[in-house]
Design a protein around this motif. Structure first.
Motif, PDB file in Angstrom:
ATOM      1  N   ASN A  77      -9.903 -16.287  15.546  1.00  7.89           N
ATOM      2  CA  ASN A  77      -9.101 -15.287  14.768  1.00  7.89           C
ATOM      3  C   ASN A  77      -9.167 -14.135  15.694  1.00  7.89           C
ATOM      4  OD1 ASN A  77      -8.974 -16.940  12.547  1.00  7.89           O
ATOM      5  ND2 ASN A  77     -11.276 -16.652  12.389  1.00  7.89           N
ATOM      6  N   SER A  78      -9.082 -14.228  16.898  1.00 14.44           N
ATOM      7  CA  SER A  78      -9.047 -13.082  17.786  1.00 14.44           C
ATOM      8  C   SER A  78      -7.556 -12.307  17.683  1.00 14.44           C
ATOM      9  CB  SER A  78      -9.268 -13.247  19.121  1.00 14.44           C
ATOM     10  OG  SER A  78      -8.713 -14.298  19.850  1.00 14.44           O
ATOM     11  N   ASN A  79      -6.566 -12.933  17.513  1.00 16.79           N
ATOM     12  CA  ASN A  79      -5.326 -12.468  17.388  1.00 16.79           C
ATOM     13  C   ASN A  79      -4.829 -11.539  16.039  1.00 16.79           C
ATOM     14  OD1 ASN A  79      -5.208 -14.956  15.802  1.00 16.79           O
ATOM     15  ND2 ASN A  79      -3.025 -15.034  16.117  1.00 16.79           N
ATOM     16  N   ILE A  80      -5.891 -11.571  15.326  1.00 18.16           N
ATOM     17  CA  ILE A  80      -5.642 -10.850  13.920  1.00 18.16           C
ATOM     18  C   ILE A  80      -6.296  -9.424  14.155  1.00 18.16           C
ATOM     19  CG2 ILE A  80      -5.898 -10.825  11.342  1.00 18.16           C
ATOM     20  CD1 ILE A  80      -6.335 -13.595  11.401  1.00 18.16           C
ATOM     21  N   HIS A  81      -5.372  -8.576  13.879  1.00 15.78           N
ATOM     22  CA  HIS A  81      -5.746  -7.225  14.030  1.00 15.78           C
ATOM     23  C   HIS A  81      -6.618  -6.579  13.141  1.00 15.78           C
ATOM     24  CE1 HIS A  81      -5.492  -2.602  14.339  1.00 15.78           C
ATOM     25  NE2 HIS A  81      -4.979  -3.037  15.575  1.00 15.78           N
ATOM     26  N   PRO A  82      -7.785  -6.136  13.433  1.00 15.31           N
ATOM     27  CA  PRO A  82      -8.730  -5.917  12.309  1.00 15.31           C
ATOM     28  C   PRO A  82      -8.233  -4.743  11.250  1.00 15.31           C
ATOM     29  CG  PRO A  82      -9.092  -4.430  14.335  1.00 15.31           C
ATOM     30  CD  PRO A  82      -8.151  -5.501  14.534  1.00 15.31           C
ATOM     31  N   TYR A  83      -7.288  -4.159  11.147  1.00 10.56           N
ATOM     32  CA  TYR A  83      -6.739  -3.554  10.206  1.00 10.56           C
ATOM     33  C   TYR A  83      -5.536  -4.223   9.441  1.00 10.56           C
ATOM     34  CZ  TYR A  83      -9.375   0.669  11.882  1.00 10.56           C
ATOM     35  OH  TYR A  83     -10.422   1.359  12.023  1.00 10.56           O
ATOM     36  N   MET A  84      -5.546  -5.597   9.829  1.00 11.29           N
ATOM     37  CA  MET A  84      -4.476  -6.180   8.928  1.00 11.29           C
ATOM     38  C   MET A  84      -4.685  -6.571   7.544  1.00 11.29           C
ATOM     39  SD  MET A  84      -1.403  -7.912   9.497  1.00 11.29           S
ATOM     40  CE  MET A  84      -1.338  -8.106  11.369  1.00 11.29           C
ATOM     41  N   LEU A  85      -5.812  -6.563   7.180  1.00 12.01           N
ATOM     42  CA  LEU A  85      -6.273  -6.651   5.702  1.00 12.01           C
ATOM     43  C   LEU A  85      -7.415  -5.691   5.678  1.00 12.01           C
ATOM     44  CD1 LEU A  85      -6.300  -8.338   3.104  1.00 12.01           C
ATOM     45  CD2 LEU A  85      -7.959  -9.711   4.199  1.00 12.01           C
ATOM     46  N   ILE A  86      -6.859  -4.552   4.767  1.00 13.22           N
ATOM     47  CA  ILE A  86      -7.644  -3.474   4.351  1.00 13.22           C
ATOM     48  C   ILE A  86      -7.621  -3.238   2.906  1.00 13.22           C
ATOM     49  CG2 ILE A  86      -8.144  -2.470   6.465  1.00 13.22           C
ATOM     50  CD1 ILE A  86      -5.670  -0.560   5.924  1.00 13.22           C
ATOM     51  N   PRO A  87      -7.972  -4.180   1.977  1.00 11.94           N
ATOM     52  CA  PRO A  87      -7.685  -3.654   0.609  1.00 11.94           C
ATOM     53  C   PRO A  87      -8.115  -2.721   0.034  1.00 11.94           C
ATOM     54  CG  PRO A  87      -9.405  -5.740   1.036  1.00 11.94           C
ATOM     55  CD  PRO A  87      -8.836  -5.483   2.313  1.00 11.94           C
ATOM     56  N   PHE A  88      -9.515  -2.271   0.646  1.00  7.35           N
ATOM     57  CA  PHE A  88     -10.206  -1.092   0.208  1.00  7.35           C
ATOM     58  C   PHE A  88      -9.930   0.139   1.022  1.00  7.35           C
ATOM     59  CE2 PHE A  88     -12.948  -4.688  -1.218  1.00  7.35           C
ATOM     60  CZ  PHE A  88     -12.983  -4.410  -2.620  1.00  7.35           C
ATOM     61  N   ASN A 112       5.740   3.288   1.695  1.00  7.11           N
ATOM     62  CA  ASN A 112       5.067   1.973   1.042  1.00  7.11           C
ATOM     63  C   ASN A 112       4.925   0.909   2.374  1.00  7.11           C
ATOM     64  OD1 ASN A 112       4.755   2.356  -1.500  1.00  7.11           O
ATOM     65  ND2 ASN A 112       7.040   2.385  -1.515  1.00  7.11           N
ATOM     66  N   MET A 113       4.001   0.321   2.554  1.00  8.97           N
ATOM     67  CA  MET A 113       3.840  -0.828   3.416  1.00  8.97           C
ATOM     68  C   MET A 113       3.466  -2.038   2.740  1.00  8.97           C
ATOM     69  SD  MET A 113       1.061  -1.388   6.525  1.00  8.97           S
ATOM     70  CE  MET A 113      -0.424  -2.315   5.308  1.00  8.97           C
ATOM     71  N   ILE A 155       0.847  -1.234   0.030  1.00  8.15           N
ATOM     72  CA  ILE A 155       0.055   0.030  -0.041  1.00  8.15           C
ATOM     73  C   ILE A 155       0.852   1.235   0.019  1.00  8.15           C
ATOM     74  CG2 ILE A 155      -1.714   1.354   1.272  1.00  8.15           C
ATOM     75  CD1 ILE A 155      -2.680  -1.205   2.558  1.00  8.15           C
ATOM     76  N   SER A 156       0.756   2.165  -0.943  1.00  5.69           N
ATOM     77  CA  SER A 156       1.798   3.206  -1.094  1.00  5.69           C
ATOM     78  C   SER A 156       0.823   4.639  -0.758  1.00  5.69           C
ATOM     79  CB  SER A 156       2.078   3.042  -2.430  1.00  5.69           C
ATOM     80  OG  SER A 156       2.735   4.457  -2.627  1.00  5.69           O
ATOM     81  N   ARG A 157       1.212   5.344   0.213  1.00  2.00           N
ATOM     82  CA  ARG A 157       0.752   6.651   0.432  1.00  2.00           C
ATOM     83  C   ARG A 157       1.873   7.630   0.516  1.00  2.00           C
ATOM     84  NH1 ARG A 157      -3.384   3.981  -0.572  1.00  2.00           N
ATOM     85  NH2 ARG A 157      -4.766   3.630   1.049  1.00  2.00           N
TER      86      ARG A 157
END
Length: 138
Positions: free
Chosen positions: A65-76, A35-36, A13-15
């Motif tokens: 799946n509680s150990n997966i951060h809610p912002y780990m996958l944010i394709p949109f 970039n991330m 992801i580029s910003r």
């Protein structure tokens, strides 16, 4: 073969930062292009058990799946940077997948491991050779 191997289609992801940011104790000034690389996060045992295995159920919501951060996958993206076409894209994907699964059995017979090439996104190096076999009950 690539059975169970994770092959992402994107790399980062580029910003451009709109304001100064302190990141791990370092000042990153506004206007900096950052970039991330999500693939690094997705392959980290710190965040995922068996990170190199294809386990789509890991993204289902629930206690396992509680150990997966809610912002780990944010394709949109999120909040102000959320893609305006997100809901249309998700709806189109669901309708298309339902149609395919209802009408076809998919088969893929690779003779060697699949390789990727970089062209802004990652693409298979050669055709996948996925067979769509009509379902008799569809």
């Amino acid at each position: 073969m690539n059975e169970g191997k994770v092959l992402p289609n994107g790399t980062e992801i580029s910003r451009i930062l709109s304001k100064d940011l302190i990141l791990s104790g370092y000042l990153v000034p506004a206007g900096t292009h950052v970039n991330m690389n999500q693939s690094v996060l997705y392959r980290s045992e710190q965040y995922f058990e068996s990170p190199d295995k294809f386990l789509p159920e890991r993204w289902l919501r629930g206690k396992q799946n509680s150990n997966i951060h809610p912002y780990m996958l944010i394709p949109f993206g999120v909040k102000a940077r959320t893609c305006a076409g997100r809901r249309f894209a998700e709806q189109d994907l669901m309708v298309l997948l339902a149609f395919i699964i209802n009408n076809f059995k998919l088969e893929c017979h690779l003779e060697h491991p699949l390789k990727q090439v970089y062209h802004t996104l990652l693409f298979p190096e050669e055709p996948l050779g996925i067979l769509f076999k009509a379902r008799k009950d569809g």
